[in-house]
Design an enzyme around this catalytic site. Sequence first.
Site, PDB file in Angstrom:
ATOM      1  N   ASP A  57      -0.778   0.711  -6.098  1.00 39.30           N
ATOM      2  CA  ASP A  57       0.528   0.359  -5.511  1.00 39.30           C
ATOM      3  C   ASP A  57       1.642   0.975  -6.342  1.00 39.30           C
ATOM      4  OD1 ASP A  57       0.046  -1.500  -7.667  1.00 39.30           O
ATOM      5  OD2 ASP A  57       1.626  -2.793  -6.885  1.00 39.30           O
ATOM      6  N   GLU A 113      -0.131  -4.609  -8.768  1.00 37.82           N
ATOM      7  CA  GLU A 113       0.333  -4.625 -10.153  1.00 37.82           C
ATOM      8  C   GLU A 113       1.846  -4.702 -10.221  1.00 37.82           C
ATOM      9  OE1 GLU A 113       1.499  -3.548 -14.166  1.00 37.82           O
ATOM     10  OE2 GLU A 113       2.101  -2.533 -12.328  1.00 37.82           O
TER      11      GLU A 113
END
Length: 459
Positions: A88, A152
Amino acid sequence: MQTIDTYIDSNKERFLNELLDLLRIPSVSADPKYKADVARCAETVKQRMMEAGLEKVEVCPTKGHPIVYGEKIVDPTKPTVLVYGHYDVQPPDPMELWHSGPFDPVVKDGMIYARGSADDKGQFYMHFKAIETMMKSGGLPCNVKVMIEGEEEVGSNNLGVFVSANKERLKADVVLISDTAMIANDVPSINTGLRGLSYVEVEVTGPNRDLHSGVYGGAVSNPINALCEMIASLHDKDSRVTIPGFYEAVAELSAAERKALAEAPFNEEDYKKDLGIKEVRGENGYSTEERSSIRPTLDVNGIWGGYIGEGAKTVLPSKAFAKLSMRLVPNQKSAALTKLFTDHFMKIAPPGVTVVVRPHHGGEAAVTPIDSPAYLAASKAMEETFGKKPIPTRGGGSIPIVALFEQELGLKTVLFGFGLDSDNIHSPNEKYGVFNYFQGIRTIPRFFANYAGMMNGKG
Ligand code: BES
Ligand code: MN
Ligand code: MN
């Protein structure tokens, strides 16, 4: 290592193009409008894991974005390295400051420009290509498990559940993460610490509706004025945080530890020049490097309210908001600091406003050893490819999984990052050096070989 380097050289173009394809997927975890892109990115990561030669590859759903897992067990008696990364990325905003599209990667002057190029697609993908390279040139010297998550950048909220539910599957001897920066391309370094985080949002409410600032101004508490007043009071004249108990748990470094940290090369003039500032500023009694690594901080990340459109509007707003983060150091606990902040912030509200504090996410600080076989294997690997022994340094960012792996799996991490502070991560024009990408791909197999050698018989 000859065959390794030859394999990398003869696949250079493909290795680069594959990364560029990955960077074209806008896997922004924070914004629900990218949800389908995040899912597509997870599927692509799965595909790439299989192509790299990993087995049991799976996209594992979570309450949020999926985690992608794969492994290659060459010999159960050999040690196992658990590679972690995140697919991500941060939102690309502000868009108008990008020189090329954030998801339209451009290679220019030896740099790969795109959101996620350094944080963390370019860095975790080095491991995929290093694994492929090892498999195609003699095989893996030890077992590898790879876990790439998709949350994250929003606090890894569902990772804890996944890790505790998959303890057996994730069993390993060490964790290897490439998601940090080095001092410079000719000054290799290894991060040996990360800060923790406590992130909150505050809402300050004054009158029950927006008011005419002439008719009511002066007689009613303005929530933006109040919020600014409250925020300003959070630091004293020595730039220390005024929240009672804020520094209580802080692990102070010994004079010897501080001296060792000060040995890393750092030029404050260059630092200021790069950032376009005339002066540095921070907690009295600490150097710039200490302020940005071993000391806790409090920063406003965003603030809004009232009228911010074109021209002027005379209004006394009903509400004001801010997002604040505290960076924490070893022994400070994220939940405890969130509570200290909340209690204090409610208490300092001036008359005429009400305050709500909403905790976002957090994570604990971590310190990694510099005398473990894994650290020594990493250090030696970098020495082999850079021609210089890396310097251990403490980092200022946060990777919550590092403390979680230690707590849940009893595993220590090596922060094997190949980025630079100048990569503009989380900022417009994020970039990652082509040199750094290939240097990582060359160095990782050396880590595996060194580690397998050092752990010989101890797997
Ligand atoms: N890769 C960074 C952390 C990092 C960057 C560590 C540079 C050391 C040097 C990571 O993706 C990140 O941005 N983490 C967030 C924390 C998360 C909980 C949102 C951070 O540090 O703000
Ligand atoms: Mn990262
Ligand atoms: Mn990040």
